[in-house]
Design a protein around this motif. Sequence first.
Motif, PDB file in Angstrom:
ATOM      1  N   VAL A   1       0.845  -1.193   0.000  1.00 46.21           N
ATOM      2  CA  VAL A   1       0.000   0.000   0.000  1.00 46.21           C
ATOM      3  C   VAL A   1       0.879   1.242   0.000  1.00 46.21           C
ATOM      4  CG1 VAL A   1      -1.684   1.347   1.292  1.00 46.21           C
ATOM      5  CG2 VAL A   1      -1.898  -1.136   1.179  1.00 46.21           C
TER       6      VAL A   1
ATOM      7  N   ALA B   1       2.597   1.745  -3.378  1.00 50.94           N
ATOM      8  CA  ALA B   1       1.631   2.157  -4.399  1.00 50.94           C
ATOM      9  C   ALA B   1       1.311   3.641  -4.247  1.00 50.94           C
ATOM     10  CB  ALA B   1       0.350   1.325  -4.297  1.00 50.94           C
ATOM     11  N   THR B   2       1.109   4.054  -2.982  1.00 56.77           N
ATOM     12  CA  THR B   2       0.773   5.443  -2.719  1.00 56.77           C
ATOM     13  C   THR B   2       1.941   6.359  -3.075  1.00 56.77           C
ATOM     14  OG1 THR B   2      -0.483   4.574  -0.859  1.00 56.77           O
ATOM     15  CG2 THR B   2      -0.281   6.951  -0.993  1.00 56.77           C
TER      16      THR B   2
ATOM     17  N   GLN C   1      -7.755  -2.929  -9.188  1.00 59.90           N
ATOM     18  CA  GLN C   1      -8.131  -1.724  -8.445  1.00 59.90           C
ATOM     19  C   GLN C   1      -9.023  -0.829  -9.295  1.00 59.90           C
ATOM     20  OE1 GLN C   1      -4.187  -0.497  -7.571  1.00 59.90           O
ATOM     21  NE2 GLN C   1      -3.995  -1.822  -5.788  1.00 59.90           N
TER      22      GLN C   1
ATOM     23  N   THR D   1      -5.474   0.147  -0.625  1.00 57.20           N
ATOM     24  CA  THR D   1      -4.782   1.014  -1.584  1.00 57.20           C
ATOM     25  C   THR D   1      -5.716   2.103  -2.100  1.00 57.20           C
ATOM     26  OG1 THR D   1      -3.414  -0.838  -2.265  1.00 57.20           O
ATOM     27  CG2 THR D   1      -3.458   1.059  -3.732  1.00 57.20           C
TER      28      THR D   1
END
Length: 122
Positions: free
Chosen positions: A43, A46-47, A65, A100
Amino acid sequence: MKCNRCSQEIQEGNSYTHMGETLCEDCYLDVRLEVKACDPWAVHSATRFRERSALKGTEGLTDLQKEIYELVKRRGKVTKEEAIEDLNLSEQEMRTQLATLRHCELVKGQKEGDKVYLIPYS
Ligand SMILES: [Zn+2]
């Protein structure tokens, strides 16, 4: 009064109690939706990746997603269980993806009566 999880100040009447914890609305909805990063690093990266690349909207999301996000957007609101059934996901997959999407500020929770729905963030 402070939220037991994020330490944010909670206004009188806006607090939620869950398993003995006093929570703000955000944290309460996270708990109800079980938005839990089973893989916090995934997470986080990804951020961060999205921030570094100045990605907006669904840019940089995985296909899965995007599918979840599109579903929530199309329906306006959907329960986690409905989304799982619709997209044929496991509970585990859904939680990870949701974490996410939540961190990327695309999907959030909304409480209506006794149910918690996923709705588009903005
Ligand atoms: Zn909180």
